[in-house]
Design an enzyme around this catalytic site. Sequence first.
Site, short mmCIF file in Angstrom:
data_model
loop_
_atom_site.label_atom_id
_atom_site.label_comp_id
_atom_site.label_asym_id
_atom_site.label_seq_id
_atom_site.Cartn_x
_atom_site.Cartn_y
_atom_site.Cartn_z
N CYS A 5 -14.03 20.30 10.10
CA CYS A 5 -14.07 21.89 10.02
C CYS A 5 -14.43 22.07 8.70
O CYS A 5 -13.62 21.57 8.04
CB CYS A 5 -12.44 21.79 9.83
SG CYS A 5 -12.32 23.21 9.10
N CYS A 47 -12.43 23.75 6.36
CA CYS A 47 -10.84 23.78 6.07
C CYS A 47 -11.14 22.57 4.42
O CYS A 47 -10.76 22.55 3.22
CB CYS A 47 -10.78 22.49 6.79
SG CYS A 47 -10.45 23.02 8.09
#
Length: 390
Positions: free
Chosen positions: A53, A56
């Site tokens: 991600c 993230c």
Amino acid sequence: MRIKFLAIVLMVNCTVLSFAQGIEFFHGTWEEVKAKAKEADKLVFVDAYTTWCGPCKRMAANIFPLPEVGEFYNANFINYKLDMEKGEGPDFARKYGVRAYPTFVFVDGDGNMVFNRVGGSDAPGFIQMGKTAVDKFDKSPALAKKYEGGDRSPSLVLDYIKALNAAGKPSLKIANEYLANEKDTKSDLYYKIIFESALSSDSRPFSLLISNEKAIAKLVGKQAYDKRVYNALIHSVQKGIEYDTEDLITEAATTARKVLDKDNARAFPNHVDVLKADAANDGKLYISGVAELNKNLSSGTLIDLSGIIKTLQSKYSHLDNAQSILGVLYKKLADYSDDPDRRLDYAMYLSGTGDKSGALKEANKAKEDAQKKGIDTTKYDNTIIKINSK
């Protein structure tokens, strides 16, 4: 030459701040983190992420390490990272409905979700998100309604005091009302209420804390008891400084000599001097005060060394002797703490000063300590790689 020195100081300061003052994440199982949150009466902040991600990774690299973010999240939450595709992650994702990444989840000690939000954010937005979670977790209004409705049971009083303390609201009035009327002065609930409400040494709960030392220390643990005593004394000193009431400071210092162990009693006046110097924004006096305090520190110190380090870095790091004292404090904090992260902080400080060999030695020792505690060492490995790359 002066400009070069200041550049080095800034480099060291920024390097250490990014590691020592960002969000500190708990290492352990999901059950362990919930138990810790319940004990501390805080929410668990969960960074629900995946390794692929992009947002993230940006949050982890750019937002989590910021000092202002760490200050808020470390004070208000037990912080936890959980990969949604590994270990306990998939079960967590199913239970709390995590379907996009990152999702930030705030859970209480019983595992109930209080608040969640999907997607990355800048620092102000991320802190505001945390404040929203804290507001939703504030149990004091509901407990106040029960209390004002006539429920004066010890269990309700204890929960109410803990909720007020967690929300940063005054609880002494509630404690004093309970203590004035309670007849059962030998129960665990009575001792717990004293412990939770003894936040300042200039209070009745503190007097009862001292007079019931054995029973309360047995109930909450000696270390927790000693820290509560010391922090209550310091809180009274801080009030005395804020309201320019020297009698309050003198009274706390007198009490400290009576109730603290020899080493902490010896260091207490130095700590008071440091707090006074900081309140006056006198950097030179602050540094000289910390130097004197350092002489009286022992492995059993109850002083928040991380707070002193933070103040030195954020306010006085440009002054003479600040960096040398910082190095000493980082080492002592690493040696005195059983948290491997504190030694990792010391390693990064050394790296920032250019001491690569010393930094690697401390980082490897931190990794060994983490392994012995069963802590995931990814962070330690990455730090070692980072130090080696310099």
